[in-house]
Design a protein around this motif. Structure first.
Motif, PDB file in Angstrom:
ATOM      1  N   GLU A  88       4.635   4.573  14.826  1.00  0.00           N
ATOM      2  CA  GLU A  88       3.717   5.047  13.790  1.00  0.00           C
ATOM      3  C   GLU A  88       4.117   4.476  12.430  1.00  0.00           C
ATOM      4  OE1 GLU A  88       2.146   9.219  11.782  1.00  0.00           O
ATOM      5  OE2 GLU A  88       3.220   9.294  13.691  1.00  0.00           O
ATOM      6  N   LEU A  89       5.411   4.466  12.165  1.00  0.00           N
ATOM      7  CA  LEU A  89       5.905   3.927  10.902  1.00  0.00           C
ATOM      8  C   LEU A  89       5.583   2.437  10.787  1.00  0.00           C
ATOM      9  CD1 LEU A  89       7.391   4.751   8.348  1.00  0.00           C
ATOM     10  CD2 LEU A  89       9.536   4.161   9.499  1.00  0.00           C
ATOM     11  N   GLN A  90       5.770   1.698  11.853  1.00  0.00           N
ATOM     12  CA  GLN A  90       5.458   0.269  11.846  1.00  0.00           C
ATOM     13  C   GLN A  90       3.971   0.027  11.592  1.00  0.00           C
ATOM     14  OE1 GLN A  90       7.098  -0.888  15.631  1.00  0.00           O
ATOM     15  NE2 GLN A  90       9.086  -1.381  14.756  1.00  0.00           N
ATOM     16  N   ALA A  91       3.126   0.860  12.183  1.00  0.00           N
ATOM     17  CA  ALA A  91       1.681   0.722  11.969  1.00  0.00           C
ATOM     18  C   ALA A  91       1.323   0.984  10.506  1.00  0.00           C
ATOM     19  CB  ALA A  91       0.913   1.670  12.890  1.00  0.00           C
ATOM     20  N   LEU A  92       1.919   1.986   9.904  1.00  0.00           N
ATOM     21  CA  LEU A  92       1.631   2.297   8.503  1.00  0.00           C
ATOM     22  C   LEU A  92       2.127   1.192   7.572  1.00  0.00           C
ATOM     23  CD1 LEU A  92       2.424   6.100   8.600  1.00  0.00           C
ATOM     24  CD2 LEU A  92       0.198   5.063   8.103  1.00  0.00           C
ATOM     25  N   VAL A  93       3.290   0.646   7.867  1.00  0.00           N
ATOM     26  CA  VAL A  93       3.808  -0.469   7.063  1.00  0.00           C
ATOM     27  C   VAL A  93       2.908  -1.694   7.250  1.00  0.00           C
ATOM     28  CG1 VAL A  93       5.734  -2.072   6.764  1.00  0.00           C
ATOM     29  CG2 VAL A  93       6.170   0.390   6.964  1.00  0.00           C
ATOM     30  N   GLY A  94       2.415  -1.906   8.459  1.00  0.00           N
ATOM     31  CA  GLY A  94       1.486  -3.004   8.709  1.00  0.00           C
ATOM     32  C   GLY A  94       0.208  -2.853   7.902  1.00  0.00           C
ATOM     33  N   HIS A  95      -0.267  -1.638   7.787  1.00  0.00           N
ATOM     34  CA  HIS A  95      -1.461  -1.372   6.972  1.00  0.00           C
ATOM     35  C   HIS A  95      -1.173  -1.704   5.509  1.00  0.00           C
ATOM     36  CE1 HIS A  95      -5.335   0.515   6.139  1.00  0.00           C
ATOM     37  NE2 HIS A  95      -4.758   1.042   5.085  1.00  0.00           N
ATOM     38  N   ALA A  96      -0.011  -1.295   5.027  1.00  0.00           N
ATOM     39  CA  ALA A  96       0.375  -1.608   3.649  1.00  0.00           C
ATOM     40  C   ALA A  96       0.472  -3.118   3.453  1.00  0.00           C
ATOM     41  CB  ALA A  96       1.692  -0.928   3.294  1.00  0.00           C
ATOM     42  N   ALA A  97       0.982  -3.818   4.443  1.00  0.00           N
ATOM     43  CA  ALA A  97       1.103  -5.281   4.340  1.00  0.00           C
ATOM     44  C   ALA A  97      -0.275  -5.929   4.221  1.00  0.00           C
ATOM     45  CB  ALA A  97       1.863  -5.834   5.542  1.00  0.00           C
ATOM     46  N   ARG A  98      -1.244  -5.441   4.975  1.00  0.00           N
ATOM     47  CA  ARG A  98      -2.605  -5.987   4.877  1.00  0.00           C
ATOM     48  C   ARG A  98      -3.210  -5.682   3.503  1.00  0.00           C
ATOM     49  NH1 ARG A  98      -2.161  -4.217  10.008  1.00  0.00           N
ATOM     50  NH2 ARG A  98      -3.249  -2.255   9.653  1.00  0.00           N
ATOM     51  N   ASP A  99      -2.978  -4.481   3.005  1.00  0.00           N
ATOM     52  CA  ASP A  99      -3.472  -4.141   1.671  1.00  0.00           C
ATOM     53  C   ASP A  99      -2.786  -4.991   0.600  1.00  0.00           C
ATOM     54  OD1 ASP A  99      -5.284  -2.243   2.586  1.00  0.00           O
ATOM     55  OD2 ASP A  99      -3.910  -0.558   2.269  1.00  0.00           O
ATOM     56  N   MET A 100      -1.510  -5.287   0.808  1.00  0.00           N
ATOM     57  CA  MET A 100      -0.788  -6.130  -0.138  1.00  0.00           C
ATOM     58  C   MET A 100      -1.363  -7.538  -0.157  1.00  0.00           C
ATOM     59  SD  MET A 100       2.049  -8.601  -0.339  1.00  0.00           S
ATOM     60  CE  MET A 100       2.416  -8.552   1.375  1.00  0.00           C
ATOM     61  N   GLU A 101      -1.702  -8.074   1.001  1.00  0.00           N
ATOM     62  CA  GLU A 101      -2.283  -9.421   1.050  1.00  0.00           C
ATOM     63  C   GLU A 101      -3.593  -9.470   0.271  1.00  0.00           C
ATOM     64  OE1 GLU A 101      -2.478 -10.285   5.223  1.00  0.00           O
ATOM     65  OE2 GLU A 101      -0.295 -10.441   5.385  1.00  0.00           O
ATOM     66  N   ARG A 102      -4.410  -8.445   0.401  1.00  0.00           N
ATOM     67  CA  ARG A 102      -5.669  -8.391  -0.347  1.00  0.00           C
ATOM     68  C   ARG A 102      -5.404  -8.243  -1.840  1.00  0.00           C
ATOM     69  NH1 ARG A 102      -7.648  -3.854   2.499  1.00  0.00           N
ATOM     70  NH2 ARG A 102      -8.725  -3.357   0.604  1.00  0.00           N
ATOM     71  N   ALA A 103      -4.391  -7.456  -2.205  1.00  0.00           N
ATOM     72  CA  ALA A 103      -4.040  -7.278  -3.619  1.00  0.00           C
ATOM     73  C   ALA A 103      -3.532  -8.585  -4.218  1.00  0.00           C
ATOM     74  CB  ALA A 103      -2.998  -6.175  -3.772  1.00  0.00           C
ATOM     75  N   VAL A 104      -2.741  -9.326  -3.464  1.00  0.00           N
ATOM     76  CA  VAL A 104      -2.238 -10.619  -3.944  1.00  0.00           C
ATOM     77  C   VAL A 104      -3.411 -11.555  -4.228  1.00  0.00           C
ATOM     78  CG1 VAL A 104      -1.000 -12.705  -3.202  1.00  0.00           C
ATOM     79  CG2 VAL A 104       0.073 -10.455  -2.943  1.00  0.00           C
TER      80      VAL A 104
END
Length: 115
Positions: A88-104
């Motif tokens: 579950e933690l890995q999935a949430l971090v993965g979601h944050a990573a995708r949001d970070m890519e869009r923010a970049v």
């Protein structure tokens, strides 16, 4: 709910384009490594490492108006604090990573306008 709040950048503009560019550059230089650290920590089952990285990334996201990233970092930070299962933690971090890519991408465009 919006993913980005341009007013965060707009509030910096009275202080000059150089400050806006500096804040964006600071985000671009620091947040991707923090997300990478969170991914590594999540993969190792290091809840505290995830919590620390997400807390830092959440603050940086808020300063530049990357609200979707701020939300996903908040969720991952809370999950790390609650010591949820690793998957579950890995999935949430993965979601944050995708949001970070869009923010970049969004901030890169904004940075181009600032010079």
């Amino acid at each position: 709910m919006t993913d980005f709040d341009a007013s965060a950048i707009d509030q910096l503009r009275p202080y000059g384009a150089a400050l806006v560019a500096q804040m964006i550059d600071l985000f671009l230089d620091t947040v991707p490594p923090r997300i990478d650290a969170a991914r590594a920590a999540a993969g190792a089952g290091d809840h505290e490492g995830v919590r620390e990285a997400m807390h830092s990334a959440k603050a940086a996201a808020g300063q530049v108006g990357a609200v979707a990233l701020q939300r996903s970092c908040t969720a991952a930070e809370a999950a790390a604090r609650a010591r949820v299962p690793a998957e579950e933690l890995q999935a949430l971090v993965g979601h944050a990573a995708r949001d970070m890519e869009r923010a970049v991408e969004w901030l890169g465009t904004a940075r181009g306008r600032e010079g």
